[in-house]
Write a protein that holds these residues in place. Structure first.
Motif: not given
Ligand code: PHE
Length: 479
Positions: A41-46
């Motif tokens: 799964k892909k996640y947008q970093p913050d």
């Protein structure tokens, strides 16, 4: 000896210590452009939250608790079997993925917004919404909802999984460990309260408890229990009667005692076989219940076991807050439930006599080949490779108004540079310069591989990387 700390981590009294100051925080994904991929799964970093590192992500797919020839997997299996031996009440969920939402890990369980467990120094955040679960309780709500919807026909469930916490580095601490959550549910028979007949659920709870007590009685290793049953400072919930609290907490405590007496019995038996003087091996097991605090249970306790001269904390537990049950879809006043969370790694280390927690993660066949499904045997160390100490000393920056950083950030730098080649990192010196007021810290890093000899050049390079990263990210002045 081992000391258990995972279960008390969420107690209200725990305030994170060891903060230093620095201008920059450790952010491997801070530019916000790299996508993080975990378990497909892909996640947008913050930039403000992300502190999960590539080295941690690489550990997320290992699932040691599912390996039937690994100490953690063997123990998980043994405990599941024991708990289900009474009345086959528990459905096991063992494949939940490690990334969960902050709602699942904290909010759904009633963690206050400022609870120390939420801090970035303790928890690996993927971004502001997602994190690597810090405990198996993160899946409680979902499993309660499944039980409520009738998707399962069992009155209980177990959840085993890998959990993640930023922590120090030594032989008993690793940033990933394993927990087993257990929950049991009784549906309340509210109608009966108007007549003189005992409500059906009370009769059921009595029967369930009786079965457990009989089973405990038959255990070969007896547990001698020091039970704290007073509710002073550990109040019950209003919606439950005193009798319900009494029956439910007894059922919870006896269930855990059953597991402990079973698991430790196996160890005592094997010690009796191998020890010359078997009379020195205890025939009973001393345990004690201590009041505790968890945001989603009331009353709450922890159990400690007297083992080789010290009290070991093994498990946190309590009666589930009605709020959680309602969020899962249960009608008000309709349900009674208990929950526990048991740390598997520490118990596995003690049963299998594993001297260093990093061994669980080694791919070395000399480790892996020693274990068989269903058998608790003593690990035979195959060799101990030499260790090399290196110190890193530095002045902390003095600038005010800078972001706080934590000792765990240093641990993370070491882990990223050297991974499992480090046995421990310890603070060995700390002083404040009398004139300048500057603070200096010195940490001792003990390099030692589980599988091979490390060369001096290799260690020098790792040490250099640690030093460079420290000064680059934290603005410290190396000495
Ligand atoms: N999740 C808690 C911990 O990790 C243990 C726990 C589980 C406590 C269930 C109460 C109920 O410390």
């Amino acid at each position: 000896m081992l000391h258990i700390k995972y279960t008390y981590k969420y107690m209200a009294s725990r305030i994170p210590l060891k903060y230093w100051c620095s201008q920059v925080c450790s952010r491997l994904y801070s530019n916000g452009s790299k996508i993080i991929e975990i378990g497909g799964k892909k996640y947008q970093p913050d930039g403000n939250f992300t502190n999960v590192t590539p080295s941690m992500i690489s550990l997320t797919g290992r699932s040691l608790h599912l390996k039937d020839r690994h100490p953690v997997g063997i123990l998980r299996d043994a405990i599941e079997n024991k708990l289900n031996s009474t009345d086959n009440a528990f459905l096991a969920y063992n494949t939940y993925k490690p990334v969960v939402s902050t709602y699942e890990n904290f909010d759904s369980l009633g963690f206050p917004k400022d609870h120390p467990g939420r801090s970035k120094s303790d928890t690996y955040y993927v971004n502001s919404k997602y994190l690597l679960r810090t405990h198996t309780s993160a899946h409680e709500l979902e499993c309660f909802a499944k039980a409520k919807s009738g998707e399962t026909n069992k009155p209980g469930f177990l959840i085993s999984a890998d959990v993640y916490r930023r922590d120090e580095i030594d032989r008993t601490h690793y940033p990933v460990f394993h927990q087993m959550e257990g929950c049991r549910i009784w549906n309340r028979d509210n109608t009966a309260y108007t007549s003189n007949v005992e409500p059906g659920h009370i009769t059921k709870m009595r029967e369930d408890l009786k079965k457990l007590e009989q089973q405990l009685h038959q255990q070969q290793t007896k547990v001698v229990v020091e039970d704290d049953t007073s509710l002073d400072g550990n109040p019950k919930q209003n919606y439950m009667t005193d009798l319900e609290v009494d029956l439910c907490s007894k059922h919870l405590k006896r269930s855990i005692e059953l597991v402990i007496s079973d698991v430790f019995h196996r160890k005592l038996e094997s010690l009796r076989k191998t020890n010359k003087d078997a009379s020195e091996i205890p025939t009973e097991l001393q345990v004690r219940w201590i009041k505790a605090y968890f945001p989603w249970t009331a009353p709450s306790w922890e159990i400690e076991v007297w083992w080789q001269g010290e009290w070991l904390e093994l498990c946190g537990c309590g009666l589930v807050q009605e709020d959680v049950l309602k969020k899962a879809g249960y009608a008000p006043d309709s349900t009674i439930s208990w929950a526990f969370g048991l740390g598997l790694d520490r118990i596995a280390m003690l049963l299998f006599e594993i001297p260093d927690i990093r061994l669980f993660w080694t791919q070395d066949e000399r480790f892996q080949k020693q274990f068989q499904k269903g058998i608790i045997n003593t690990f035979k160390p195959y060799s101990k490779y030499p260790s090399t100490m290196r110190d890193v000393a530095f002045w902390l920056p003095q600038t005010e108004n800078v972001e706080k950083i934590h000792e765990n950030d240093l641990m993370e730098i070491v882990r990223n540079a050297a991974g499992d080649l480090v046995e421990s990192v310890k603070l060995v010196d700390e002083f404040v310069h009398p004139k300048s007021g500057k603070k200096s810290l010195c940490y001792r890093i003990n390099y030692q591989s589980m599988d091979r000899n490390l060369t001096n050049n290799e260690i020098n390079a790792l040490q250099e990387e640690v030093r460079n990263e420290l000064s680059r990210k934290y603005n410290v002045h190396l000495r």
